[in-house]
Design an enzyme around this catalytic site. Structure first.
Site, PDB file in Angstrom:
ATOM      1  N   GLY A   1       0.818  -1.210   0.000  1.00 37.42           N
ATOM      2  CA  GLY A   1       0.000   0.000   0.000  1.00 37.42           C
ATOM      3  C   GLY A   1       0.852   1.261   0.000  1.00 37.42           C
ATOM      4  O   GLY A   1       1.915   1.325  -0.626  1.00 37.42           O
ATOM      5  N   SER A   2       0.414   2.260   0.746  1.00 37.45           N
ATOM      6  CA  SER A   2       1.034   3.587   0.671  1.00 37.45           C
ATOM      7  C   SER A   2       2.455   3.645   1.215  1.00 37.45           C
ATOM      8  O   SER A   2       3.172   4.611   0.949  1.00 37.45           O
ATOM      9  CB  SER A   2       0.157   4.604   1.406  1.00 37.45           C
TER      10      SER A   2
END
Length: 607
Positions: free
Chosen positions: A331-332
């Protein structure tokens, strides 16, 4: 008259002579034939003695021939069996110590307790009551059932200490025996289980560094064949003759295996992770602390875990270190890595602007920001502050697909790192043909989806951002050290430049802004410049879809940003409850770990 006197005197002399010689028989020796007879008798006697002697010699010679030639091999083997014995030598494994010299694994003498019901001098109940007072965590009913289970050879307790064994011996119970053996002992119980692993009943490592570091922990005194079965000589009393032992049989080195792990930091990490796991009732969690300059792992904890002293009481699935074996979509937390790639490729600079709409459509797929809003045009730093997905897409679309794929491959996402911890998992990166066919693959990879890696791999790449662009193999083994603490054997650590130093330094400053002004504010500590990035990723179900509820929350941090040295990552899998984000679930763990790191390492406040 004168004629009679001599005659009379002669008669008297004859009478006196006969009287004197009465009782004596004089042999009548015949000359000639008598001498020959005597000689033949002597010869016969000598010949008889000679024949007897020769017969004895012949009989003994035959017997010796029969014993030494005909049956020689039989009696030779029998003599060897009496004079020699096969000895399975016990060679202690080397001890393991932490970075500060604290012993965290060592061999110790332990005892197993056996009961023989057929030999017991008193009732089973009385014996069980006496033993339950000594055996740790003993249960009376359980002991009674075990002893009644069979007539002899029942194992009722194992791994007892020497003190506990002395107490059982003092009970003097007929039919209860103690069996002495060596066992691996971990004084910190489960604190370092994910790193150390454990050793089984045969003294073979089965997990952790006990498994992967077998060649460093085993003292190689003999060849494997000699070590498995040593043949030694015994004296008449059965005692081993020291001179029969091979050279170096009792010559043990003083080397120990030293880890990069700091026991004090490890305890702080483990305790904090457990608190957060319980609070959010998460499926599993992990925290890793890395020295980015050396690649040394200072702390590594996974939950749930196990006690290596009682490994047989735990589920086999817990023996793997999932931060090393399992992959996930980051993810981020992958966004700073993409920014470094874009800076390297020259498609942006630290002051560049990118487009940040609330949503974009790529190859027919709508992709939106988590906030469902956009800021229009923003700097790269601002895009990281707010963790914009659409801004990352705009940035990475400036790089040709083939080149972006090549850069991801250069990071080694889909290759082993060469860890000294076992069962390393390998990340997933789609084939070049699939990745470069459409924009959607590049788009989802720009915000950390569509590819996977292990938490340890993510830490390694962020370590490269922290240390000026060098990808260093993470490791827990510092080397083999002698009694003076001097390193005698060093591990082979690989180092590769994957980012430009200027790009890495720029990303560190952007991550500092994330903590000061963005989603990473939870990790802010007064007077310290700290970089960070949150991650809240949907879990892939393995069938081409993402779960609407299951998440993996994470937070990665670099500190201090004015002189980057340490990387801290916390990953929590499937937390339960409300407000399940990287900033709310994983962020508080990282902040507390950083505070412990500051105290233990004496990190001064930022200028």
């Amino acid at each position: 008259m004168k004629f009679l006197k001599p005659t009379f005197l002669n008669a008297l002399d004859s009478y006196s002579l006969r009287k004197k010689n009465s009782g004596k028989v004089k042999p009548r020796v015949r000359r000639g034939s008598s001498t020959v007879t005597k000689s033949w008798g002597n010869i016969a006697r000598i010949l008889l003695v000679w024949l007897v002697l020769m017969s004895g010699i012949i009989a003994l010679s035959y017997r010796l021939y029969h014993l030494q030639i005909v049956q020689g091999e039989k009696y030779f083997n029998r003599a060897q069996a009496q004079q020699q014995t096969n000895l399975r030598p016990y060679v202690p494994r080397r001890s393991i110590m932490d970075a500060n010299g604290n012993v965290v694994a060592a061999d110790q003498l332990v005892y197993d307790v056996y009961a023989h019901r057929i030999l017991l001098g008193e009732s089973v109940e009385n014996v069980a009551r006496a033993l339950v007072e000594v055996i740790p965590n003993g249960d009376l009913n359980d002991l009674i059932q075990k002893i009644n289970g069979q007539e002899t050879g029942v194992l009722i307790a194992r791994g007892l200490s020497e003190g506990e064994a002395d107490r059982i011996e003092a009970l003097d119970i007929v039919g209860v025996d103690l069996d002495q053996r060596y066992d691996r002992y971990y004084p910190q119980d489960d604190l370092l289980a994910d790193i150390l692993g454990y050793v089984d009943m045969d003294h073979n490592g089965q997990a952790g560094i006990e498994y992967s570091g077998e060649d460093l922990l085993e003292r190689d005194l003999f060849s494997p064949e000699v070590r498995s079965m040593l043949r030694v000589r015994r004296n008449a009393h059965g005692a081993i003759i020291p001179a029969s032992l091979p050279e170096k049989a009792t010559d043990l080195d003083d080397l120990s295996l030293k880890l990069t792990v700091d026991l004090r930091l490890q305890r702080a990490v483990r305790d904090r992770l457990r608190v957060q796991m319980e609070q959010f009732k998460a499926k599993k969690g992990a925290v890793i602390v890395l020295d980015a300059q050396t690649g040394g792992i200072l702390a590594l904890a996974c939950e749930p875990t196990y006690n290596p002293n009682r490994y047989f009481n735990y589920d086999f699935a817990l023996f793997k270190n999932w931060s090393v074996t399992d992959t996930y979509e980051p993810g981020s937390t992958f966004k700073p890595i993409n920014v470094a790639i874009a800076l390297d490729e020259g498609v942006i600079n630290p002051n560049s602007y990118v487009s940040d709409p609330a949503q974009v459509t790529i190859d027919g797929w709508p992709i939106a920001n988590a906030s469902r809003t956009g800021l229009g045009t923003v700097t790269i730093t601002k895009a990281l502050d707010v963790s914009s997905n659409t801004a990352m897409i705009d940035m990475m679309r400036r790089i040709p697909r083939e080149r972006y794929f090549q850069r991801l491959e250069e990071l080694g996402i889909n290759r082993p790192m060469g860890l000294d911890l076992p069962f390393e998992g390998v990340g997933f990166l789609k084939s070049k043909q699939v990745f470069t066919a459409r924009d959607i693959e590049m788009a989802v990879s720009s915000f950390g989806q569509g590819l996977s890696l292990t938490p340890m791999k993510l830490v390694q790449i962020h370590g490269a951002i922290a240390n000026g662009g060098k990808l260093i193999t993470p490791h827990v083994v510092e080397g083999l050290v002698d009694a003076n603490g001097d390193i005698q054997v060093l591990p082979d650590i690989q180092e590769t430049q994957v980012f430009k130093e200027s790009s890495a330094d720029a990303v560190v400053k952007m991550m500092e802004s994330v903590v000061e002004n963005g989603t990473g504010a939870v990790a802010k500590i007064e007077n310290y410049n700290i970089g960070g990035k949150t991650g809240t990723a949907q879990k892939h179900d393995g069938q081409g879809r993402y779960s609407p509820t299951a998440r993996i929350t994470s937070f990665v941090s670099i500190l201090p940003t004015d002189n980057p040295r340490y990387v801290v990552l916390a990953v929590i899998d499937e937390p339960q409850g409300d407000s399940l984000f990287g900033s709310t679930v994983a962020g508080p763990i990282v902040k507390d770990v950083i505070q412990s790191l500051i105290r233990l390492k004496g990190i001064p406040p930022s200028q």
